[in-house]
Design a protein around this motif. Structure first.
Motif, PDB file in Angstrom:
ATOM      1  N   PRO A  81     -26.820  13.351  11.268  1.00 57.95           N
ATOM      2  CA  PRO A  81     -28.137  12.793  10.963  1.00 57.95           C
ATOM      3  C   PRO A  81     -28.515  11.694  11.956  1.00 57.95           C
ATOM      4  CG  PRO A  81     -26.894  13.093   8.951  1.00 57.95           C
ATOM      5  CD  PRO A  81     -25.941  13.386  10.073  1.00 57.95           C
ATOM      6  N   MET A  82     -29.756  11.711  12.413  1.00 54.69           N
ATOM      7  CA  MET A  82     -30.214  10.715  13.389  1.00 54.69           C
ATOM      8  C   MET A  82     -31.672  10.398  13.164  1.00 54.69           C
ATOM      9  SD  MET A  82     -32.331  12.185  15.967  1.00 54.69           S
ATOM     10  CE  MET A  82     -32.482  13.648  16.991  1.00 54.69           C
ATOM     11  N   ILE A  83     -32.031   9.165  13.523  1.00 53.44           N
ATOM     12  CA  ILE A  83     -33.422   8.729  13.493  1.00 53.44           C
ATOM     13  C   ILE A  83     -33.687   7.970  14.788  1.00 53.44           C
ATOM     14  CG2 ILE A  83     -32.970   6.535  12.306  1.00 53.44           C
ATOM     15  CD1 ILE A  83     -35.582   7.023  10.708  1.00 53.44           C
ATOM     16  N   TYR A  84     -34.885   8.142  15.328  1.00 49.89           N
ATOM     17  CA  TYR A  84     -35.214   7.512  16.609  1.00 49.89           C
ATOM     18  C   TYR A  84     -36.064   6.271  16.371  1.00 49.89           C
ATOM     19  CZ  TYR A  84     -36.465   6.906  21.459  1.00 49.89           C
ATOM     20  OH  TYR A  84     -36.608   6.366  22.712  1.00 49.89           O
ATOM     21  N   CYS A 100     -35.827   1.774   9.534  1.00 49.36           N
ATOM     22  CA  CYS A 100     -34.992   2.816  10.163  1.00 49.36           C
ATOM     23  C   CYS A 100     -33.557   2.710   9.657  1.00 49.36           C
ATOM     24  CB  CYS A 100     -35.006   2.665  11.682  1.00 49.36           C
ATOM     25  SG  CYS A 100     -36.482   3.276  12.490  1.00 49.36           S
ATOM     26  N   GLY A 101     -33.050   1.465   9.553  1.00 51.00           N
ATOM     27  CA  GLY A 101     -31.700   1.267   9.044  1.00 51.00           C
ATOM     28  C   GLY A 101     -31.541   1.758   7.617  1.00 51.00           C
ATOM     29  N   ARG A 102     -32.531   1.474   6.766  1.00 56.17           N
ATOM     30  CA  ARG A 102     -32.449   1.942   5.381  1.00 56.17           C
ATOM     31  C   ARG A 102     -32.535   3.462   5.307  1.00 56.17           C
ATOM     32  NH1 ARG A 102     -35.789  -2.640   4.838  1.00 56.17           N
ATOM     33  NH2 ARG A 102     -37.693  -1.369   4.777  1.00 56.17           N
ATOM     34  N   ARG A 103     -33.444   4.021   6.086  1.00 51.91           N
ATOM     35  CA  ARG A 103     -33.684   5.468   5.983  1.00 51.91           C
ATOM     36  C   ARG A 103     -32.509   6.291   6.494  1.00 51.91           C
ATOM     37  NH1 ARG A 103     -34.608   9.391   3.069  1.00 51.91           N
ATOM     38  NH2 ARG A 103     -34.774  11.309   4.275  1.00 51.91           N
ATOM     39  N   ILE A 104     -31.842   5.857   7.553  1.00 51.38           N
ATOM     40  CA  ILE A 104     -30.748   6.677   8.082  1.00 51.38           C
ATOM     41  C   ILE A 104     -29.622   6.791   7.063  1.00 51.38           C
ATOM     42  CG2 ILE A 104     -29.587   4.757   9.263  1.00 51.38           C
ATOM     43  CD1 ILE A 104     -29.760   8.460  10.370  1.00 51.38           C
ATOM     44  N   VAL A 105     -29.430   5.774   6.226  1.00 51.75           N
ATOM     45  CA  VAL A 105     -28.393   5.846   5.198  1.00 51.75           C
ATOM     46  C   VAL A 105     -28.715   6.958   4.203  1.00 51.75           C
ATOM     47  CG1 VAL A 105     -27.209   4.591   3.353  1.00 51.75           C
ATOM     48  CG2 VAL A 105     -27.861   3.401   5.470  1.00 51.75           C
ATOM     49  N   GLU A 106     -29.979   7.027   3.783  1.00 54.73           N
ATOM     50  CA  GLU A 106     -30.378   8.099   2.867  1.00 54.73           C
ATOM     51  C   GLU A 106     -30.258   9.468   3.541  1.00 54.73           C
ATOM     52  OE1 GLU A 106     -31.137   8.202  -0.500  1.00 54.73           O
ATOM     53  OE2 GLU A 106     -30.105   6.293  -0.206  1.00 54.73           O
ATOM     54  N   ASP A 129     -27.661  14.667   3.964  1.00 56.63           N
ATOM     55  CA  ASP A 129     -27.180  15.559   5.022  1.00 56.63           C
ATOM     56  C   ASP A 129     -28.355  16.189   5.782  1.00 56.63           C
ATOM     57  OD1 ASP A 129     -25.210  16.649   6.594  1.00 56.63           O
ATOM     58  OD2 ASP A 129     -24.878  18.403   5.313  1.00 56.63           O
ATOM     59  N   LEU A 130     -29.308  15.342   6.131  1.00 59.42           N
ATOM     60  CA  LEU A 130     -30.517  15.783   6.850  1.00 59.42           C
ATOM     61  C   LEU A 130     -30.236  15.703   8.348  1.00 59.42           C
ATOM     62  CD1 LEU A 130     -33.413  16.697   6.935  1.00 59.42           C
ATOM     63  CD2 LEU A 130     -34.140  14.337   6.488  1.00 59.42           C
ATOM     64  N   THR A 131     -29.882  16.803   8.923  1.00 53.90           N
ATOM     65  CA  THR A 131     -29.426  16.875  10.312  1.00 53.90           C
ATOM     66  C   THR A 131     -30.542  17.363  11.245  1.00 53.90           C
ATOM     67  OG1 THR A 131     -28.507  19.037   9.712  1.00 53.90           O
ATOM     68  CG2 THR A 131     -26.976  17.169   9.814  1.00 53.90           C
ATOM     69  N   PRO A 132     -30.396  17.145  12.567  1.00 50.90           N
ATOM     70  CA  PRO A 132     -31.472  17.476  13.513  1.00 50.90           C
ATOM     71  C   PRO A 132     -31.909  18.933  13.484  1.00 50.90           C
ATOM     72  CG  PRO A 132     -29.835  16.086  14.580  1.00 50.90           C
ATOM     73  CD  PRO A 132     -29.279  16.440  13.241  1.00 50.90           C
ATOM     74  N   ASP A 133     -30.986  19.850  13.201  1.00 46.88           N
ATOM     75  CA  ASP A 133     -31.349  21.266  13.225  1.00 46.88           C
ATOM     76  C   ASP A 133     -32.364  21.611  12.149  1.00 46.88           C
ATOM     77  OD1 ASP A 133     -28.850  20.721  11.637  1.00 46.88           O
ATOM     78  OD2 ASP A 133     -29.265  22.743  10.901  1.00 46.88           O
TER      79      ASP A 133
END
Length: 578
Positions: free
Chosen positions: A143-146, A239-245, A250-254
């Protein structure tokens, strides 16, 4: 959405949870850093990949922003670790930061793969950092966030707004013509970059962060927020809060980077007046996700997508700060939502359509309605012809329309120093109808595909009042540039592309409506020239440059390394824990 994870399912648990010697070592080393098991056990570990550097002016605020991200991660009950990443700054790196985009992508992928990270926040913004970070994270698959750096404040001198890059080129021509004094030049120099952040024009940085936003990889509208606005700090914490969720979900780039998401990104790029560099990076990002986005796909979208962001250099009046106050990217996307795939999933866990609800335009001259565009078609057009069988790119809205159909004799330069010397010669034998050509400036020839494509107007023509002419190269150009510049000629001349066969005096014809770029030389003569052509020596014979030349693809394929593209071969996968 996949099933929600439990603590024992976390990737980092493989490093820390087992009662064995290796995990004892991992836990003890975390304690060496001053942390207790209550900090990192049974909770996601978030990597914050920070491209801050004291030589990266665009990211000067990232040393503080990383603390905002870590605050958000902690608020969400997880543990954040900062990992410094290669900082490929556009301003200082020679010959070009493009040489190192793929190195950043490799580093990003491997940093994620080899460390106990459950998710990552990617902190970037300056031109090559967005595609480099995203390409690597796509391949890593966690999981990643930009988090986009955001544009700097608008420039100012003598009561006039200055746009980085665009106004530098404009006023430099006036200085070469003798129309600007030393004092004025110094005033412009001190006023054109007034804060941390990326170029405040719709250059490559704002183009690529908008693409990441439109692709669903950022919090909605994050790409528009000025770097030094307090909203940028709040967005960073979010962004920090959201990446934890995202880790628990298990929300992955694909799940996010699909054909629909890539198409959305391309449509939005065209509507914003995007940098020509968008072509190379968007194709590379899509190919990492296994999506075969092509030049022809982008040209087809460009033909039907109006340019509605009145932001320099394609627009005439406004800068990114004005764009933000007018509603930002969410407002632009809302304006054209009937042209977008609103069903695609985003990092919010919601669809793009849900993210755009409530977005409004607050200045209809900055973000135009579809009925009143800045330019009827999109920002970019793709050319084909005997000079560029692999394609070439031009930005029609940013050049004088009289050059959309043009024919004239070529004036060919084999190197940048040769060209630079000639354009400063006030007695250069050249007319406005000539076509200036720079070759040996592509991925192999530059090396690294430098931003040399906006060839300076010769001083002899500047003094006659001319400010544009047709220019062709296998280089790129800055996204802040403008003019009748044909770029990314593929295949490049240094590996024997047709541009290598062109001679000074040959007639070149551009037919933009029909997407053609040709040299009017008969096939028999071209065959003779091709037989006589001798390949030059490689620019590198060792080190990273050697790897680059052995594996970089051409501009029409995104200039990624062939061995990094999806489908090249099997990855080693997740590292074993011994």
């Amino acid at each position: 959405m996949r099933e929600r994870k439990k603590p024992e399912d976390l990737r980092s648990a493989r490093w820390f949870a087992p009662d064995d010697l290796r995990s004892f070592g991992h836990r003890s080393r975390m304690m060496q850093l001053g942390y207790g098991e209550e900090d990192f056990a049974n909770r996601p570990i978030i990597g914050v990949l920070n491209t801050w550097s004291e030589l990266n002016t665009c990211h000067a605020h990232f040393r503080e922003r990383v603390q905002d991200v870590k605050r958000g991660v902690l608020q969400a009950g997880a543990f954040a670790v900062e990992l410094p990443s290669l900082s490929v700054d556009e301003s200082f790196i020679k010959p070009t930061s493009m040489l190192y985009r793929n190195l950043l992508a490799i580093e990003t992928e491997e940093m994620i793969r080899c460390h106990p990270l459950d998710g990552v926040v990617l902190m970037g913004g300056c031109d090559k950092t967005t595609p480099g970070l995203v390409m690597g994270a796509i391949s890593a698959g966690v999981p990643m966030i930009y988090l986009p750096a955001g544009p700097m404040l608008r420039g100012n001198y003598a009561g006039k707004s200055l746009g980085s890059g665009s106004d530098a080129w404009k006023y430099w021509d006036e200085r070469r013509a003798g129309n600007i004094s030393d004092a004025e030049w110094l005033g412009i120099q001190g006023g054109i970059a007034r804060s941390a952040g990326t170029c405040m024009t719709m250059g490559t940085a704002s183009t690529m962060t908008a693409i990441a936003d439109a692709m669903g990889l950022t919090l909605p509208g994050a790409s528009s927020i000025p770097a030094v606005d307090s909203e940028h700090q709040r967005m960073s914490a979010a962004c920090g809060r959201r990446i934890v969720e995202m880790v628990w979900e298990d929300l992955t780039p694909d799940q996010i980077i699909t054909e629909g998401a890539c198409r959305n990104a391309a449509v939005v790029a065209m509507a914003t007046g995007c940098s020509t560099n968008a072509v190379v990076h968007l194709i590379a990002m899509a190919r990492r996700a296994g999506i075969n986005l092509t030049l022809d796909d982008l040209d087809a979208l460009g033909r039907i997508t109006p340019l509605i962001a009145n932001v320099r250099p394609s627009g005439k009046d406004y800068l990114m700060e004005d764009f933000y106050y007018a509603g930002g990217l969410r407002a632009l996307m809302k304006q054209m939502e009937d042209r977008l795939d609103l069903s695609v999933l985003t990092v919010t866990g919601k669809t793009m359509g849900e993210n755009l609800q409530g977005a409004k335009v607050y200045n209809a001259d900055v973000i135009r309605p579809l009925s009143n565009p800045v330019y009827e078609e999109g920002s970019l057009a793709v050319l084909r012809g005997n000079l560029c069988p692999g394609g070439a790119v031009i930005k029609p809205a940013a050049c004088d329309p009289k050059f959309h159909v043009h024919q004239g004799p070529a004036l060919v330069f084999d190197s940048y120093p040769e060209m630079k010397k000639a354009v400063d010669d006030e007695n250069l034998d050249i007319t406005p109808d000539h076509v200036m050509v720079l070759r040996n400036a592509g991925p192999h020839g530059g090396p690294g595909f430098p931003e040399w494509g906006m060839l300076p107007i010769p001083k002899a023509l500047i003094k006659q009042g001319h400010r544009d002419m047709l220019r062709i190269s296998d280089a790129r150009m800055s996204g802040t540039s403008y003019g009748a510049c044909v770029l990314h000629v593929a295949p490049e001349s240094y590996i024997g592309g047709p541009l290598a066969l062109l001679k000074t005096g040959d007639i070149v014809r551009l037919d933009l409506p029909n997407r053609r770029l040709d040299m009017l030389v008969d096939e028999g003569e071209l065959a003779r020239r091709r037989a006589a052509w001798v390949a030059p020596a490689p620019r590198f014979e060792r080190g990273y440059g050697h790897i680059f030349l052995k594996h970089v693809t051409q501009a029409d394929k995104g200039c990624d390394f062939d061995f990094l593209e999806t489908g090249f071969g099997r990855s080693a996968g997740e590292p074993e824990i011994y």
